[in-house]
Write an enzyme that holds these catalytic residues in place. Structure first.
Site: not given
Ligand code: GLA
Length: 386
Positions: A37-38, A40, A71, A164, A176, A228
Site C-alpha cells: 500500500e502506497h 506504487d 451512466s 487521474e 489500480d 493522500y
Molecule cells: C489508491 C491509489 C493507488 C495507490 C493506493 C494505495 O488506490 O489510486 O495508486 O497509491 O491508493 O496503495
C-alpha cells in the site's frame, strides 16, 4: 457476477440515451489490493488483483469531435469537445472518461475522434475498490480499439493514471489501472512499479477453501482530499533527504541512517514504505512456496504499519481487522488509499459467517455505520464483451 445481462443492459441503456446502437461493449473490473500500500508511487512493489465486480462501457465513435458520456450511477450526462478537455470540477464523474480520452491523445500524439459512451457498474463507489480505475480501463480499452491507437495494456494503465493525475487531480500511482488491465482469474498481479514488469501469481484461495472478504466500512474515502497527497509529499521528502530518487532505492538496512537524518513523522512514513516493499516480495514467496494460508502474518503486519507508521487507517478499519482476526481470519488489513474504504480479511470458508456476524455486532455496539460485507474472487482484467 458478469452476465450477459449486464452487457445487454448497458447496450440497451446506450440506445435509450443516444438513440442508436453502440459499436461494442467493453468492461473492466475493480481491484482489491492484497498487499503493497502506497508503494506504487514510490516505485516499489504491489500485489493487487482484479475482482469480480465490473464497469461496462457501451461505446460508439461519432463523426465529429464531441464526446458525450452518460451512466446509470449518475443522473447527469456530460458533453465536451475533445480539444477542450481540461481539469474542471464541473466534469464531476465524467473527468474519468474525459481524462482517458485526453491521455490517450497525449500518449499517441494523435487527435482522437468524438464518441458516445454509456457506463454501468457494479463496483461499489468510495470503498477503495477502484471504481474509478474500472471506468478508466473500460473506456481506455474501447478507445484503444476504436481509435486504433495501438497502446499496450501497460500504456493504457499509464493513460488511466495520467487521467487521474492531470484531469481528475488525484496524485495516484499506477497500481489500480494495472490490476484492472492485467488481472487474471485466480491470480494476483505482482507489479514492479519501477520497471512496470508484471507477473501473475496464483492465489489458490479456492483450492484451500479460503474466501477473501471485503468489509466496506462505508466511510467514504476520497483521493483528491489532502491526506493522500500529504503522504506522497512525505515520501518525496524522505527520498530527497536520503539522496535517492525514490524510496524504492532504500532497504531495511538504510533505516537506522534514515532515523538519524529526518524528523520522526517522515521517518515513520519511510519505514512503512521500505518494510511494505519487503512484505510484498515475502507474500509472493509464501504464496508460491507454502500457499495462501501462510500469508496471514504479513497481512496483519501490513495493517499495523499503515495504522501506526503511515497513519492512514481509521477506527472502523482497525475494528474490522481486529474482530476478523479474533474470529478466525488468517489475516486482515485495510486496503487501498486509506482514510476510509474497506478492509480485507482472508478467512477459511467455515469462519466467514461468524466473522460477518461479529463485525456487524461490534460496529453496531460502537455506533458505526453498518458495514457492507461481501466476498470477492480474482477475475479476468479488462476485455471486450460484445
Ligand atoms: C489508491 C491509489 C493507488 C495507490 C493506493 C494505495 O488506490 O489510486 O495508486 O497509491 O491508493 O496503495
Amino acid at each position: 457476477m458478469t452476465t450477459s445481462k449486464n452487457i445487454e443492459a448497458v447496450a440497451a441503456a446506450f440506445g435509450s440515451a443516444f438513440g442508436y446502437e453502440p459499436a461494442g461493449v467493453w468492461s473492466a473490473p475493480g481491484r482489491v489490493n492484497l498487499i503493497g500500500e502506497h508503494t506504487d508511487y514510490n516505485l516499489g512493489f504491489v500485489l493487487p488483483f482484479a475482482i469480480n465486480r465490473r464497469t461496462y462501457a457501451a461505446v460508439s465513435l461519432r463523426s465529429d469531435s464531441i464526446v458525450r458520456v452518460a451512466s446509470s450511477f449518475s443522473q447527469t450526462p456530460h458533453e465536451i469537445d475533445l480539444s477542450a478537455i481540461e481539469r474542471n470540477p464541473e466534469n464531476d464523474w465524467a473527468a474519468y472518461p474525459f481524462g482517458v480520452a485526453w491521455a490517450i491523445q497525449q500518449i499517441t500524439d494523435k487527435p482522437g475522434i468524438g464518441f458516445d459512451a454509456f457506463f454501468d457498474s457494479d463496483v461499489p463507489v468510495g470503498s477503495g475498490l477502484s471504481s474509478s480505475a474500472a471506468i478508466e480501463c473500460s473506456i481506455g480499452l474501447a478507445l484503444n480499439e476504436l481509435w486504433a491507437a495501438g497502446l499496450t495494456r501497460q500504456q493504457l494503465a499509464r493513460a488511466g493514471q495520467l487521467a487521474e493525475n492531470e484531469i481528475v487531480g488525484a496524485p495516484t500511482g499506477i497500481m489500480d489501472q494495472s490490476a484492472s488491465l492485467l488481472g487474471e482469474r485466480d491470480h494476483a498481479v505482482f507489479l514492479d512499479c519501477k520497471s512496470l514488469e508484471a507477473k501473475s501469481i496464483e492465489l489458490g484461495f479456492d483450492a484451500e477453501n479460503l474466501e477473501l472478504m471485503i468489509i466496506d466500512t462505508r466511510v467514504a474515502h476520497r483521493l483528491v482530499d489532502g491526506g493522500y497527497a500529504a503522504r506522497r509529499d512525505s515520501c518525496e521528502l524522505g527520498a530527497s533527504t536520503m539522496g535517492v530518487s525514490s524510496l524504492r532505492e532504500l532497504s531495511v538496512g538504510d533505516l537506522p541512517r534514515a532515523h538519524e537524518v529526518m524528523d520522526g513523522v517522515t521517518y515513520r512514513r519511510v519505514r512503512h514504505i521500505v518494510t511494505e516493499n519487503d512484505r510484498v516480495v515475502e507474500t509472493v514467496n509464501k504464496l508460491q512456496e507454502e500457499g495462501p494460508r501462510a500469508i496471514g502474518a504479513l497481512l496483519n503486519a501490513s495493517h499495523v504499519s499503515m495504522r501506526d507508521d503511515f497513519e492512514i487507517s481509521i477506527d472502523e478499519l482497525d475494528t474490522a481487522v481486529d474482530v476478523a482476526n479474533r474470529h478466525g481470519a488468517i489475516g486482515a488489513r485495510m486496503t487501498g488509499g486509506g482514510f476510509g474504504g474497506a478492509a480485507i480479511a482472508l478467512a477459511p470458508i467455515e469462519r466467514v459467517s461468524e466473522i460477518t456476524l461479529a463485525v456487524l455486532a461490534e460496529f453496531e455496539l460502537l455506533g458505526y455505520a453498518k458495514p457492507n460485507i461481501f466476498a470477492v474472487t480474482a477475475d479476468q482484467g479488462a476485455r471486450r464483451d460484445r
